[in-house]
Scaffold this motif. Sequence first.
Motif, PDB file in Angstrom:
ATOM      1  N   ALA A  46      87.864  16.709  14.869  1.00 29.00           N
ATOM      2  CA  ALA A  46      88.024  18.061  15.422  1.00 29.00           C
ATOM      3  C   ALA A  46      88.204  18.020  16.937  1.00 29.00           C
ATOM      4  CB  ALA A  46      86.816  18.923  15.060  1.00 29.00           C
ATOM      5  N   LEU A  47      87.426  17.171  17.604  1.00 29.42           N
ATOM      6  CA  LEU A  47      87.547  17.050  19.060  1.00 29.42           C
ATOM      7  C   LEU A  47      88.891  16.441  19.440  1.00 29.42           C
ATOM      8  CD1 LEU A  47      83.924  15.793  19.784  1.00 29.42           C
ATOM      9  CD2 LEU A  47      84.876  17.996  20.501  1.00 29.42           C
ATOM     10  N   GLY A  48      89.369  15.485  18.648  1.00 26.25           N
ATOM     11  CA  GLY A  48      90.692  14.924  18.902  1.00 26.25           C
ATOM     12  C   GLY A  48      91.778  15.959  18.737  1.00 26.25           C
ATOM     13  N   LEU A  49      91.651  16.762  17.688  1.00 24.84           N
ATOM     14  CA  LEU A  49      92.600  17.858  17.489  1.00 24.84           C
ATOM     15  C   LEU A  49      92.476  18.886  18.609  1.00 24.84           C
ATOM     16  CD1 LEU A  49      94.688  19.361  15.797  1.00 24.84           C
ATOM     17  CD2 LEU A  49      92.828  20.201  14.351  1.00 24.84           C
ATOM     18  N   GLY A  50      91.230  19.142  19.038  1.00 26.07           N
ATOM     19  CA  GLY A  50      91.003  20.083  20.129  1.00 26.07           C
ATOM     20  C   GLY A  50      91.684  19.661  21.414  1.00 26.07           C
ATOM     21  N   SER A  51      91.829  18.355  21.618  1.00 24.49           N
ATOM     22  CA  SER A  51      92.517  17.853  22.808  1.00 24.49           C
ATOM     23  C   SER A  51      93.965  18.319  22.841  1.00 24.49           C
ATOM     24  CB  SER A  51      92.471  16.322  22.843  1.00 24.49           C
ATOM     25  OG  SER A  51      91.149  15.867  22.885  1.00 24.49           O
ATOM     26  N   SER A  52      94.550  18.483  21.658  1.00 27.05           N
ATOM     27  CA  SER A  52      95.928  18.976  21.592  1.00 27.05           C
ATOM     28  C   SER A  52      96.000  20.493  21.654  1.00 27.05           C
ATOM     29  CB  SER A  52      96.599  18.491  20.292  1.00 27.05           C
ATOM     30  OG  SER A  52      96.859  17.106  20.349  1.00 27.05           O
ATOM     31  N   LYS A  53      94.877  21.156  21.415  1.00 29.39           N
ATOM     32  CA  LYS A  53      94.861  22.620  21.409  1.00 29.39           C
ATOM     33  C   LYS A  53      94.323  23.213  22.706  1.00 29.39           C
ATOM     34  CE  LYS A  53      93.752  24.599  17.418  1.00 29.39           C
ATOM     35  NZ  LYS A  53      95.050  25.053  16.873  1.00 29.39           N
ATOM     36  N   ALA A  54      93.813  22.345  23.591  1.00 26.63           N
ATOM     37  CA  ALA A  54      93.294  22.820  24.883  1.00 26.63           C
ATOM     38  C   ALA A  54      94.449  23.321  25.741  1.00 26.63           C
ATOM     39  CB  ALA A  54      92.561  21.686  25.591  1.00 26.63           C
ATOM     40  N   SER A  55      94.290  24.518  26.300  1.00 27.72           N
ATOM     41  CA  SER A  55      95.381  25.071  27.103  1.00 27.72           C
ATOM     42  C   SER A  55      94.892  26.235  27.951  1.00 27.72           C
ATOM     43  CB  SER A  55      96.531  25.522  26.187  1.00 27.72           C
ATOM     44  OG  SER A  55      97.678  25.829  26.941  1.00 27.72           O
ATOM     45  N   GLY A  56      95.818  26.800  28.741  1.00 28.64           N
ATOM     46  CA  GLY A  56      95.512  27.921  29.622  1.00 28.64           C
ATOM     47  C   GLY A  56      95.889  27.603  31.054  1.00 28.64           C
ATOM     48  N   ALA A  77      90.377  29.851  23.136  1.00 32.28           N
ATOM     49  CA  ALA A  77      89.564  28.639  23.033  1.00 32.28           C
ATOM     50  C   ALA A  77      88.596  28.728  21.858  1.00 32.28           C
ATOM     51  CB  ALA A  77      88.798  28.411  24.334  1.00 32.28           C
ATOM     52  N   CYS A  78      87.968  29.886  21.673  1.00 33.64           N
ATOM     53  CA  CYS A  78      87.072  30.076  20.529  1.00 33.64           C
ATOM     54  C   CYS A  78      87.823  29.906  19.211  1.00 33.64           C
ATOM     55  CB  CYS A  78      86.438  31.465  20.571  1.00 33.64           C
ATOM     56  SG  CYS A  78      85.268  31.728  21.906  1.00 33.64           S
ATOM     57  N   TYR A  79      88.939  30.587  19.100  1.00 32.74           N
ATOM     58  CA  TYR A  79      89.740  30.540  17.866  1.00 32.74           C
ATOM     59  C   TYR A  79      90.228  29.122  17.607  1.00 32.74           C
ATOM     60  CZ  TYR A  79      93.002  32.106  14.268  1.00 32.74           C
ATOM     61  OH  TYR A  79      93.666  32.287  13.076  1.00 32.74           O
ATOM     62  N   ASN A  80      90.757  28.477  18.639  1.00 28.79           N
ATOM     63  CA  ASN A  80      91.292  27.126  18.480  1.00 28.79           C
ATOM     64  C   ASN A  80      90.204  26.120  18.122  1.00 28.79           C
ATOM     65  OD1 ASN A  80      93.869  27.979  19.033  1.00 28.79           O
ATOM     66  ND2 ASN A  80      93.933  27.187  21.117  1.00 28.79           N
ATOM     67  N   GLY A  81      89.025  26.295  18.708  1.00 22.78           N
ATOM     68  CA  GLY A  81      87.931  25.392  18.395  1.00 22.78           C
ATOM     69  C   GLY A  81      87.476  25.516  16.950  1.00 22.78           C
ATOM     70  N   LEU A  82      87.345  26.754  16.484  1.00 24.05           N
ATOM     71  CA  LEU A  82      86.961  26.980  15.082  1.00 24.05           C
ATOM     72  C   LEU A  82      88.031  26.455  14.136  1.00 24.05           C
ATOM     73  CD1 LEU A  82      85.453  30.539  15.514  1.00 24.05           C
ATOM     74  CD2 LEU A  82      84.233  28.586  14.528  1.00 24.05           C
ATOM     75  N   GLU A  83      89.285  26.686  14.480  1.00 27.74           N
ATOM     76  CA  GLU A  83      90.378  26.205  13.627  1.00 27.74           C
ATOM     77  C   GLU A  83      90.399  24.681  13.586  1.00 27.74           C
ATOM     78  OE1 GLU A  83      94.763  27.791  13.003  1.00 27.74           O
ATOM     79  OE2 GLU A  83      94.638  26.584  14.830  1.00 27.74           O
ATOM     80  N   ALA A  84      90.190  24.038  14.732  1.00 20.65           N
ATOM     81  CA  ALA A  84      90.189  22.576  14.784  1.00 20.65           C
ATOM     82  C   ALA A  84      89.097  22.000  13.885  1.00 20.65           C
ATOM     83  CB  ALA A  84      89.992  22.104  16.224  1.00 20.65           C
ATOM     84  N   LEU A  85      87.903  22.598  13.933  1.00 19.02           N
ATOM     85  CA  LEU A  85      86.815  22.095  13.098  1.00 19.02           C
ATOM     86  C   LEU A  85      87.108  22.336  11.624  1.00 19.02           C
ATOM     87  CD1 LEU A  85      84.015  20.714  13.298  1.00 19.02           C
ATOM     88  CD2 LEU A  85      83.028  22.984  13.025  1.00 19.02           C
ATOM     89  N   ASN A  86      87.635  23.507  11.298  1.00 15.89           N
ATOM     90  CA  ASN A  86      87.974  23.800   9.907  1.00 15.89           C
ATOM     91  C   ASN A  86      89.017  22.823   9.374  1.00 15.89           C
ATOM     92  OD1 ASN A  86      86.230  25.980   9.621  1.00 15.89           O
ATOM     93  ND2 ASN A  86      87.740  27.460  10.363  1.00 15.89           N
ATOM     94  N   LEU A  87      90.040  22.536  10.179  1.00 14.67           N
ATOM     95  CA  LEU A  87      91.078  21.598   9.760  1.00 14.67           C
ATOM     96  C   LEU A  87      90.513  20.197   9.560  1.00 14.67           C
ATOM     97  CD1 LEU A  87      93.999  22.822  12.050  1.00 14.67           C
ATOM     98  CD2 LEU A  87      93.981  22.864   9.544  1.00 14.67           C
ATOM     99  N   ALA A  88      89.630  19.786  10.467  1.00 13.87           N
ATOM    100  CA  ALA A  88      88.998  18.475  10.318  1.00 13.87           C
ATOM    101  C   ALA A  88      88.155  18.422   9.050  1.00 13.87           C
ATOM    102  CB  ALA A  88      88.146  18.162  11.543  1.00 13.87           C
ATOM    103  N   ASN A  89      87.460  19.510   8.746  1.00 14.11           N
ATOM    104  CA  ASN A  89      86.650  19.560   7.529  1.00 14.11           C
ATOM    105  C   ASN A  89      87.499  19.543   6.263  1.00 14.11           C
ATOM    106  OD1 ASN A  89      84.127  19.529   8.747  1.00 14.11           O
ATOM    107  ND2 ASN A  89      84.042  21.747   8.985  1.00 14.11           N
TER     108      ASN A  89
END
Length: 448
Positions: free
Chosen positions: A181-191, A208-220
């Motif tokens: 999830a953190l690896g995916l989050g690295s690609s979703k970090a922006s602004g 950031a909240c939405y992207n973080g939740l989505e990243a964890l869900n995708l990893a799961n």
Amino acid sequence: MKQAIFEQIAQFVSIVKFDDLPKELISLIKTALIDYTGVCIAGMEQNSVKSVMRYAEFMSSKQEATIFGIDKKTSVEFAAMINSISAHSLDFDDVSWTSIAHPSVVVAPVCFALAQKLNLSGKELILAYGAATEAMHKIAKISMPNVSQNGWHTTSVYGVFGAIVSAAILYRTPPKNIINALGLGSSKASGIRANFGTDTKAYHAGMACYNGLEALNLANFGLGASRLAFEGDEGFLQIYGGINGFDLKLNLTMPWDILENGLVFKKYPCCSGSHPAADLINELILKYNLKFEDIAHIDVGCSLLAPKELKCDFPNTALEAKFSMRYAIASMLIYKNLGLNKFSDELVQDVRIQSLMRKIDVKVDEEFAKLGFIGTSPVKIHIELNFGKIIKGKRMLAKGNPQNPMSIDEIKDKFYICTKNIKYQNRIFEILSELEKFKNLDEFFKLI
């Protein structure tokens, strides 16, 4: 094989417990959650919130988590996004100088949304907030100020990691999935800072909240990512900060970052880059009985970061004024205030304000430039009056910084001002003040 940054975080998340949190840290977290809740409710009428709320209604029919301040629910992802945008929309939310970011607005909304969905306790919520801000800030500590210098909005860039960690704590996520999830989050970090002074600035936090939740869900659900997405070749550290990867250790909880460096609780609902100037002008008004009619010219000396954050030199709207050094100074001189009720299009467009702002010059001060890319925004002000008198002042820190903190009574007063339209504000404040005692937060969500 040495532990990668994201492996260190995953291990930390897997073992950290509420009993590991120092009492002083728990107290600070509760203060942050009180402040967050207040500014979230106060921001609910902003255009950025209404726009995303309409989008959420279009996209999701789920009824999982409460939107603060109104009698509506939506999915966890959209509730976190909306409550984050609302809390950030007035720029009244807390700040960390470690990340030069707003930590609570990217962590607290996820914590509250999942605490409601999963029927979790106050202790679990506090733990998730503490672990998430710790991971977020320790990542920032090894990549700042480069990330900010490169024009990124650090609230959303680091916030995605804070959102992932808070959700991982509450979902009790296995380490492998956290790493992915953190690896995916690295690609979703922006602004990007170019959007300061617009609705998109507040959206960054919700994103950031939405992207973080989505990243964890995708990893799961099995999506993989690189364990070296942070420090590896062409990873986060290199791309966002221009820093080549090397042996890195986060030193999580040694000490806890927000306990060591504190949080800034804002006195004014605008970018913190203008707060020392507002405080200083108020001091000069009281000391010299300053009147705006007597002012011929004002020179402002600021830090390197201030002009990058305060992008709106001559604002015409309330939102632009939140990112204007000139408006902060002019409002203090003309309205004797920089409170919530001093940010409206009508007040910003007042001919006296517009005229006075044209008499103000802002430039980076040589002394402050030597301090580097700091967030505290020290300021020097040189005022020339019409009859030739010169008034000077200097302010290094604004009220609300850990070295010059707001008292608990001032935090409470701010909360009550922000929640003036909420019927049960007394009880909400009581619950948040004793959050660790609650086995679930059903009462809080009914009242909010």
